[in-house]
Write a protein that holds these residues in place. Structure first.
Motif, short mmCIF file in Angstrom:
data_model
loop_
_atom_site.label_atom_id
_atom_site.label_comp_id
_atom_site.label_asym_id
_atom_site.label_seq_id
_atom_site.Cartn_x
_atom_site.Cartn_y
_atom_site.Cartn_z
N LEU A 17 1.03 -1.08 -0.11
CA LEU A 17 0.02 0.08 -0.02
C LEU A 17 0.77 1.20 0.08
O LEU A 17 1.93 1.30 0.65
CB LEU A 17 -0.99 -0.19 1.45
CG LEU A 17 -1.93 -0.99 1.37
CD1 LEU A 17 -2.60 -0.91 2.67
CD2 LEU A 17 -3.02 -1.02 0.38
N GLU A 18 0.49 2.27 -0.75
CA GLU A 18 0.95 3.57 -0.79
C GLU A 18 0.65 4.26 0.63
O GLU A 18 -0.61 4.10 1.01
CB GLU A 18 0.90 4.29 -1.85
CG GLU A 18 1.23 3.74 -3.20
CD GLU A 18 2.65 3.47 -3.44
OE1 GLU A 18 3.32 4.45 -2.91
OE2 GLU A 18 2.87 2.51 -3.77
N PRO A 19 1.33 5.26 1.19
CA PRO A 19 1.04 6.10 2.34
C PRO A 19 -0.24 6.90 1.86
O PRO A 19 -0.49 6.93 0.80
CB PRO A 19 2.19 6.94 2.32
CG PRO A 19 3.49 6.30 1.83
CD PRO A 19 2.76 5.69 0.81
N ASP A 20 -1.01 7.01 2.92
CA ASP A 20 -2.31 7.85 2.89
C ASP A 20 -3.25 7.03 1.88
O ASP A 20 -3.98 7.59 1.23
CB ASP A 20 -1.99 9.33 2.38
CG ASP A 20 -1.05 10.10 3.26
OD1 ASP A 20 -1.41 9.92 4.60
OD2 ASP A 20 -0.39 10.81 2.92
N SER A 21 -3.18 5.86 1.92
CA SER A 21 -4.14 5.02 1.08
C SER A 21 -4.76 4.01 2.24
O SER A 21 -4.57 3.98 3.22
CB SER A 21 -3.46 4.00 0.08
OG SER A 21 -2.47 3.11 0.90
N GLN A 22 -5.82 3.37 1.75
CA GLN A 22 -6.71 2.41 2.78
C GLN A 22 -6.95 1.20 1.93
O GLN A 22 -7.04 1.26 0.59
CB GLN A 22 -7.97 3.14 3.28
CG GLN A 22 -8.83 3.69 2.12
CD GLN A 22 -10.10 4.41 3.00
OE1 GLN A 22 -10.18 4.50 4.10
NE2 GLN A 22 -10.79 4.82 2.06
N THR A 23 -7.51 0.34 2.34
CA THR A 23 -7.75 -1.07 1.93
C THR A 23 -8.99 -1.61 2.77
O THR A 23 -8.88 -1.47 3.91
CB THR A 23 -6.50 -2.07 1.80
OG1 THR A 23 -7.09 -2.99 0.87
CG2 THR A 23 -6.36 -2.28 2.94
N ALA A 24 -9.73 -2.34 2.13
CA ALA A 24 -10.82 -3.14 2.87
C ALA A 24 -10.27 -4.53 2.83
O ALA A 24 -9.79 -5.08 1.89
CB ALA A 24 -12.03 -3.11 2.14
N GLU A 42 6.15 -2.36 7.15
CA GLU A 42 7.56 -2.41 7.02
C GLU A 42 8.30 -1.19 7.36
O GLU A 42 8.03 -0.11 6.78
CB GLU A 42 7.83 -2.83 5.62
CG GLU A 42 9.26 -3.11 5.38
CD GLU A 42 9.52 -3.58 3.84
OE1 GLU A 42 10.54 -3.21 3.39
OE2 GLU A 42 8.66 -4.34 3.31
N ASP A 43 9.23 -1.14 8.22
CA ASP A 43 10.07 -0.07 8.82
C ASP A 43 9.28 0.99 9.50
O ASP A 43 9.53 2.17 9.38
CB ASP A 43 10.72 0.75 7.62
CG ASP A 43 11.94 -0.59 7.02
OD1 ASP A 43 12.42 -1.11 7.78
OD2 ASP A 43 12.12 -0.15 5.72
N GLY A 44 8.08 0.57 10.05
CA GLY A 44 7.19 1.57 10.68
C GLY A 44 6.36 0.74 11.78
O GLY A 44 7.04 -0.32 12.26
N ILE A 68 -3.35 4.03 6.51
CA ILE A 68 -1.73 3.97 6.66
C ILE A 68 -1.58 5.42 6.32
O ILE A 68 -1.52 5.76 5.08
CB ILE A 68 -0.99 2.81 5.98
CG1 ILE A 68 -1.56 1.51 6.26
CG2 ILE A 68 0.39 3.00 6.30
CD1 ILE A 68 -0.81 0.22 5.73
N SER A 69 -0.67 5.99 7.21
CA SER A 69 -0.16 7.35 6.93
C SER A 69 1.21 7.13 6.96
O SER A 69 1.73 6.09 7.30
CB SER A 69 -0.83 8.66 7.62
OG SER A 69 -0.39 8.30 9.24
N ASP A 70 2.06 8.29 7.03
CA ASP A 70 3.41 8.35 7.07
C ASP A 70 3.93 7.61 8.39
O ASP A 70 4.91 6.78 8.67
CB ASP A 70 4.05 9.56 6.74
CG ASP A 70 4.01 9.90 5.28
OD1 ASP A 70 4.01 9.24 4.37
OD2 ASP A 70 3.84 11.13 5.27
N ASP A 71 3.20 7.84 9.63
CA ASP A 71 3.73 7.50 10.61
C ASP A 71 2.55 6.83 11.75
O ASP A 71 2.82 6.89 12.85
CB ASP A 71 4.31 8.57 11.42
CG ASP A 71 3.49 9.87 11.77
OD1 ASP A 71 2.20 9.75 11.24
OD2 ASP A 71 3.68 10.74 12.46
N ASP A 72 1.31 6.45 11.03
CA ASP A 72 0.47 5.87 11.88
C ASP A 72 -0.30 4.93 11.02
O ASP A 72 -0.31 4.96 10.00
CB ASP A 72 -0.35 7.14 12.27
CG ASP A 72 -1.44 6.47 13.32
OD1 ASP A 72 -1.14 5.73 14.27
OD2 ASP A 72 -2.74 6.95 13.40
#
Length: 79
Positions: A17-24, A42-44, A68-72
């Motif tokens: 997934l890319e940052p600031d994306s969502q999935t069901a 990964e790395d987060g 998923i955002s950059d740090d959360d």
């Protein structure tokens, strides 16, 4: 991500997934009970969220949204 309940892993899945994306997530759950969804980036961060599934959820459906955002990592249960 992994989904567990009753001391048993019910689903383990890896997604890109890319940052600031969502999935069901299609949990495939068929029994009421208490469950936990764990999402590891990964790395987060790693985030675990408990949730309950009852007969209504099974008959009408419930969406688990992971954002998923950059740090959360946040998870929302949508009925």
């Amino acid at each position: 991500m992994s989904l567990s309940g009753d001391d048993e892993t019910r689903l383990t899945e890896e997604r890109q997934l890319e940052p600031d994306s969502q999935t069901a997530i299609d949990s495939g759950l068929s029994d009421p009970g208490g469950y936990e969804l764990t999402v590891t980036v990964e790395d987060g961060p790693t985030t675990t969220r408990p949730f309950a599934v009852d007969d209504y959820d099974l008959s009408e459906g419930t969406d688990i949204i992971v954002e998923i955002s950059d740090d959360d990592v946040s998870m929302v249960i949508q009925e």
